[in-house]
Design a protein around this motif. Structure first.
Motif, PDB file in Angstrom:
ATOM      1  N   GLU A  44       0.822  -1.206   0.000  1.00  0.00           N
ATOM      2  CA  GLU A  44       0.000   0.000   0.000  1.00  0.00           C
ATOM      3  C   GLU A  44       0.864   1.267   0.000  1.00  0.00           C
ATOM      4  OE1 GLU A  44      -2.920  -0.141   3.025  1.00  0.00           O
ATOM      5  OE2 GLU A  44      -3.890  -1.944   2.253  1.00  0.00           O
ATOM      6  N   GLU A  45       1.693   1.360  -0.988  1.00  0.00           N
ATOM      7  CA  GLU A  45       2.507   2.555  -1.194  1.00  0.00           C
ATOM      8  C   GLU A  45       2.893   2.583  -2.667  1.00  0.00           C
ATOM      9  OE1 GLU A  45       6.881   1.033   0.068  1.00  0.00           O
ATOM     10  OE2 GLU A  45       5.514   1.403   1.732  1.00  0.00           O
ATOM     11  N   TYR A  46       3.653   3.605  -3.031  1.00  0.00           N
ATOM     12  CA  TYR A  46       3.950   3.811  -4.452  1.00  0.00           C
ATOM     13  C   TYR A  46       4.908   2.762  -5.007  1.00  0.00           C
ATOM     14  CZ  TYR A  46       4.931   6.417  -8.740  1.00  0.00           C
ATOM     15  OH  TYR A  46       5.043   6.786 -10.044  1.00  0.00           O
ATOM     16  N   ASN A  48       6.012  -0.639  -5.715  1.00  0.00           N
ATOM     17  CA  ASN A  48       5.667  -2.051  -5.807  1.00  0.00           C
ATOM     18  C   ASN A  48       6.637  -2.757  -6.743  1.00  0.00           C
ATOM     19  OD1 ASN A  48       2.771  -3.128  -4.628  1.00  0.00           O
ATOM     20  ND2 ASN A  48       2.915  -0.908  -4.711  1.00  0.00           N
ATOM     21  N   TYR A  70       2.394   1.424  -8.691  1.00  0.00           N
ATOM     22  CA  TYR A  70       1.319   1.013  -7.796  1.00  0.00           C
ATOM     23  C   TYR A  70       1.149  -0.498  -7.922  1.00  0.00           C
ATOM     24  CZ  TYR A  70       0.058   5.965  -7.518  1.00  0.00           C
ATOM     25  OH  TYR A  70       0.082   7.324  -7.304  1.00  0.00           O
ATOM     26  N   GLY A  93      -2.542  -0.620 -13.825  1.00  0.00           N
ATOM     27  CA  GLY A  93      -2.530   0.045 -12.526  1.00  0.00           C
ATOM     28  C   GLY A  93      -3.033   1.449 -12.752  1.00  0.00           C
ATOM     29  N   ASP A  94      -2.141   2.441 -12.597  1.00  0.00           N
ATOM     30  CA  ASP A  94      -2.528   3.793 -12.977  1.00  0.00           C
ATOM     31  C   ASP A  94      -2.629   3.914 -14.500  1.00  0.00           C
ATOM     32  OD1 ASP A  94       0.185   3.332 -13.119  1.00  0.00           O
ATOM     33  OD2 ASP A  94       0.772   5.343 -12.473  1.00  0.00           O
TER      34      ASP A  94
END
Length: 344
Positions: A44-46, A48, A70, A93-94
């Motif tokens: 749960e952070e940028y 990965n 992400y 993802g994004d």
């Protein structure tokens, strides 16, 4: 009565433990890269990660690890069963990203962004790579749209050109967020796809006639539908899973809005459903009850009470399941930080 997969036989089960929690996972389809999988972290952070691992002499070997901004909502290898295209991997993802796998290193080829004039990007919930035409990828998004991308992958002859892509078409697919998209494995050829979303509907589209779509099913309580899987051998059948549901709904596109049957043996919410790559009447489900169940739906006119095979050896909630197309005797599951492949 369901049979059990043994959790003790080392020849039937192989396990890999990653240094981070796992979420997305997919089998490679290249004939020269059997027992190769891509794994995406869920942190749960940028920052990965995505790892590419191969089963080699009864042990998993890490081929490469690369950064991903992400958590990947989905990972897929290019559906290239003949090995004629570049060795590509896609993640959502994004944005939608296309990567090329190499020995010990995976390189980013392109980032496909449909909002180039804005700092805002609507997260992609899922995508599907067209089996019939690997130059087509469809993405689903929380902004209610589906986007069909046209890639230029070229064929790997002597040199491999940089992969690029552009938007082929974008359409408003649902009234609310779209959670999954799948292309048909037959029937309409490369042009037919379906999607599910937060409005509780399953909708089918044809790229040749995008002015209208067909509602195949609507959940009676308008519960959001999260997962959709198309039968790989019989394009008449779809399987869908609703949010927090412990059952799978089987649909026949020839009989819209009326489920053919429901599979109801899980004791917690289902996280994944996948059809067998080699059979029209088998599918596998996985859930928070730590079970992976294989079903035979050959007699769909009857109530299907029990699966034909059950795996109960997982020590955590199973959040991902994939059936190997080039290794149809093997199913892969992910839970916590573990990947397991199971012979069935």
């Amino acid at each position: 009565m369901a049979l059990s997969v043994s959790a003790t036989s080392t020849k039937e089960i192989y396990k890999y433990e990653a240094p981070w929690p796992l979420f997305s996972m997919n089998w490679s389809l290249r004939p020269d890269k059997k027992f190769r999988l891509a794994l995406g972290s869920f942190v749960e952070e940028y920052n990965n990660k995505v790892a590419i691992v191969t089963l080699d002499e009864d042990k998993f070997k890490v081929n490469s690890v690369f950064d991903h901004p992400y958590p990947t909502t989905k990972i897929m290898w290019i559906p290239d069963g003949k090995g004629i295209f570049p060795d590509l991997l896609s993640t959502s993802g994004d944005y939608l990203r296309i990567w090329q796998a190499g020995e010990g290193e995976t390189k980013l080829h392109c980032v496909l962004n449909n909002n180039k004039n804005s700092d805002f990007c609507a997260p992609l919930t899922s995508f599907d790579w067209n089996d019939i035409d690997p130059n087509i990828i469809g993405t689903s998004s929380i902004d209610t749209t589906c986007t069909i991308w046209s890639l230029e992958t070229k064929q790997a002859i002597r040199t491999i050109n940089t992969v690029s892509g552009h938007v082929k078409t974008q359409l408003i697919a649902h009234d609310k967020e779209v959670y999954d998209i799948v292309f048909s494995r037959g029937g309409g050829g490369r042009d037919v796809f379906a999607s599910v979303g937060a409005d509780g509907s399953v909708r089918m589209f044809d790229l040749r006639h995008l002015e209208h779509s067909t509602i195949i099913y609507e959940d009676p309580f308008r519960t959001p539908l999260l997962r959709l899987a198309w039968n790989k051998q019989d394009p008449n059948y779809l399987a869908s899973v609703a949010m927090n549901a412990s059952e799978v709904t089987i649909l026949d596109i020839r009989v819209p809005c009326t489920p053919v049957t429901k599979l109801k043996n899980h004791q917690a919410c289902i996280n994944g459903v996948v059809w067998a790559p080699h059979s029209s009447c088998h599918l596998c489900t996985a859930a928070d009850d730590k079970q992976a169940l294989i079903w035979d739906i050959q007699c769909m006119s009857q109530t299907i009470e029990d699966p034909i095979l059950a795996y109960t050896g997982a020590t955590g909630e199973i959040n991902q399941i994939q059936w190997g197309a080039t290794q149809p005797d093997w199913i892969a599951i992910c839970y916590s930080n573990a990947l397991e492949i199971l012979r069935v």
